[in-house]
Design an enzyme around this catalytic site. Sequence first.
Site, PDB file in Angstrom:
ATOM      1  N   GLY A  50       9.490   1.691   7.178  1.00  0.00           N
ATOM      2  CA  GLY A  50       9.044   0.360   6.810  1.00  0.00           C
ATOM      3  C   GLY A  50       8.096   0.411   5.640  1.00  0.00           C
ATOM      4  N   LEU A 104       0.831  -1.215   0.000  1.00  0.00           N
ATOM      5  CA  LEU A 104       0.000   0.000   0.000  1.00  0.00           C
ATOM      6  C   LEU A 104       0.860   1.257   0.000  1.00  0.00           C
ATOM      7  CD1 LEU A 104      -2.582  -1.098   2.714  1.00  0.00           C
ATOM      8  CD2 LEU A 104      -3.097  -0.673   0.298  1.00  0.00           C
ATOM      9  N   ASP A 145       4.769  14.690  12.678  1.00  0.00           N
ATOM     10  CA  ASP A 145       4.962  14.312  11.276  1.00  0.00           C
ATOM     11  C   ASP A 145       3.666  14.547  10.486  1.00  0.00           C
ATOM     12  OD1 ASP A 145       6.512  13.442   9.193  1.00  0.00           O
ATOM     13  OD2 ASP A 145       6.351  11.305   9.663  1.00  0.00           O
TER      14      ASP A 145
HETATM   15  N1  LIG Z   1      -3.994   1.805   6.981  1.00  0.00           N
HETATM   16  C1  LIG Z   1      -3.569   2.119   5.756  1.00  0.00           C
HETATM   17  N2  LIG Z   1      -4.371   1.943   4.685  1.00  0.00           N
HETATM   18  C2  LIG Z   1      -3.941   2.281   3.437  1.00  0.00           C
HETATM   19  N3  LIG Z   1      -2.720   2.793   3.158  1.00  0.00           N
HETATM   20  C3  LIG Z   1      -1.869   2.988   4.190  1.00  0.00           C
HETATM   21  C4  LIG Z   1      -2.250   2.659   5.540  1.00  0.00           C
HETATM   22  N4  LIG Z   1      -1.207   2.963   6.349  1.00  0.00           N
HETATM   23  C5  LIG Z   1      -0.240   3.461   5.560  1.00  0.00           C
HETATM   24  N5  LIG Z   1      -0.613   3.470   4.265  1.00  0.00           N
HETATM   25  C6  LIG Z   1       0.207   3.929   3.124  1.00  0.00           C
HETATM   26  O1  LIG Z   1       1.571   3.646   3.393  1.00  0.00           O
HETATM   27  C7  LIG Z   1       2.354   4.862   3.418  1.00  0.00           C
HETATM   28  C8  LIG Z   1       3.460   4.732   4.442  1.00  0.00           C
HETATM   29  O2  LIG Z   1       2.905   4.496   5.716  1.00  0.00           O
HETATM   30  P1  LIG Z   1       3.529   5.108   7.051  1.00  0.00           P
HETATM   31  O3  LIG Z   1       3.489   6.615   6.961  1.00  0.00           O
HETATM   32  O4  LIG Z   1       2.853   4.502   8.238  1.00  0.00           O
HETATM   33  O5  LIG Z   1       5.043   4.587   6.929  1.00  0.00           O
HETATM   34  P2  LIG Z   1       6.376   5.269   7.446  1.00  0.00           P
HETATM   35  O6  LIG Z   1       7.507   4.373   7.067  1.00  0.00           O
HETATM   36  O7  LIG Z   1       6.229   5.578   8.903  1.00  0.00           O
HETATM   37  O8  LIG Z   1       6.406   6.605   6.583  1.00  0.00           O
HETATM   38  P3  LIG Z   1       7.204   7.981   6.848  1.00  0.00           P
HETATM   39  O9  LIG Z   1       8.437   7.923   6.001  1.00  0.00           O
HETATM   40  O10 LIG Z   1       6.206   9.002   6.339  1.00  0.00           O
HETATM   41  O11 LIG Z   1       7.439   8.127   8.309  1.00  0.00           O
HETATM   42  C9  LIG Z   1       1.340   5.970   3.701  1.00  0.00           C
HETATM   43  O12 LIG Z   1       1.773   7.223   3.206  1.00  0.00           O
HETATM   44  C10 LIG Z   1       0.103   5.452   2.962  1.00  0.00           C
HETATM   45  O13 LIG Z   1       0.177   5.772   1.577  1.00  0.00           O
END
Ligand SMILES: Nc1ncnc2c1ncn2[C@@H]1O[C@H](COP(=O)(O)OP(=O)(O)OP(=O)(O)O)[C@@H](O)[C@H]1O
Length: 370
Positions: free
Chosen positions: A45, A39, A149
């Site tokens: 991650g 997604l 964030d």
């Molecule tokens: N529950 C969900 N349903 C659908 N898409 C999701 C969901 N959670 C996350 N995503 C997708 O995955 C992407 C990355 O998720 P997330 O921000 O939790 O990861 P991260 O590694 O912490 O990112 P960042 O680099 O922004 O800190 C989001 O921008 C979104 O597009």
Amino acid sequence: MELPEVEDNAEFLERLMEVTSRSLPQLELQEQYTIIKELGSGTYGNVLLAEHRERGTALALKLMPKERTERRAFLREYCIALCLSAHAGFLRTLPIVFESPTHFAFAQELAPAGDLCAIGLPEAQVKRCAAQLAEALDFMHGKALVHRDIKLDNVLLFDCECRRVKLGDFGLTRLEGTPVCAMSGTLPYAPPELCLLEASETLELDASLDVWAFGVLLFCLGTGCFPWDVAVSPDPQFEAFGAWQNSTVPGEAPAPWRAFGPAAQEMFRRLLTLDPNRRSPAIEVHKYLPLVWLASSLRELDGVGEELQEGFGGWEPAELSGFSVSAQRRVRGAAIPASGYLPREEISESRGLCAPPGAKAEPDPLLKPD
Ligand SMILES: Nc1ncnc2c1ncn2[C@@H]1O[C@H](COP(=O)(O)OP(=O)(O)OP(=O)(O)O)[C@@H](O)[C@H]1O
């Protein structure tokens, strides 16, 4: 999981992390879940669309590679996400958490329409996002938590009209007062006080940091672009904005801000006050919902006739000089019907991390359908 006193939040989080850590099951991802697709992915991650093999339920699994993730950081993110879950403004985190030989993982509800990266939205949608995110921020700030964030990628959509949007990604979330360093990422969203920090300095974390990022996000939603590259001199856009902010009698707004009408310009001046101590709380956005935000909305509807000039329900058309009364009224009617948005929910009586018993969980869209 209920916490009545804000002072206990740090201790409560520690306890929850400890309990979660002790009972964290070990399993192989593929044994229990069928992976359907990715997604999204980010710094920490990737997030997968997965289906439980036996129950057939679809969910979003956030996976963090162990080689790049401290166990404590993973536990903190999961526990904060879980605590905020009871509020409709946040992605619901499920009680599904485990580790595999290579990853930490937890599950969240699936946001079927993805994130908010498609920007440049019409007035009604900008306002729907603003109203719901202001509620979410108000709730978490009431619990002394600072998201840190706030950005388009972390706002998840449940429909394309933004009737239900939720805040996610609590990887950087910390309690107010935590000392934080200057950050390299997400520069356009960072407030000046953070951009000005020297590498050796720290700043006590405050909710005003989220409010600034929220203001930048709203600007992006309305215009389709960032207001500046970085909120510090010599960025020319930021300098022009700073001069406008510092003038005692606000003159004409710098060009990018003229995409908004006078009411929204005033709102931005309050959300993006340079002094963090004088920045308005996020929830103040609700005060501006009945007014027209986008200059394009006003222009489109200007000149449709003066038949609706009577009765403005407590606000002054003079504030919005240059546009006809009927145009104001039409936009207001289209974007915000009389029952179209709810006042602030009284859900943060307690500043404990858990939602009070009366707080509504799903489904709870803040905006009723137009
Ligand atoms: N529950 C969900 N349903 C659908 N898409 C999701 C969901 N959670 C996350 N995503 C997708 O995955 C992407 C990355 O998720 P997330 O921000 O939790 O990861 P991260 O590694 O912490 O990112 P960042 O680099 O922004 O800190 C989001 O921008 C979104 O597009």
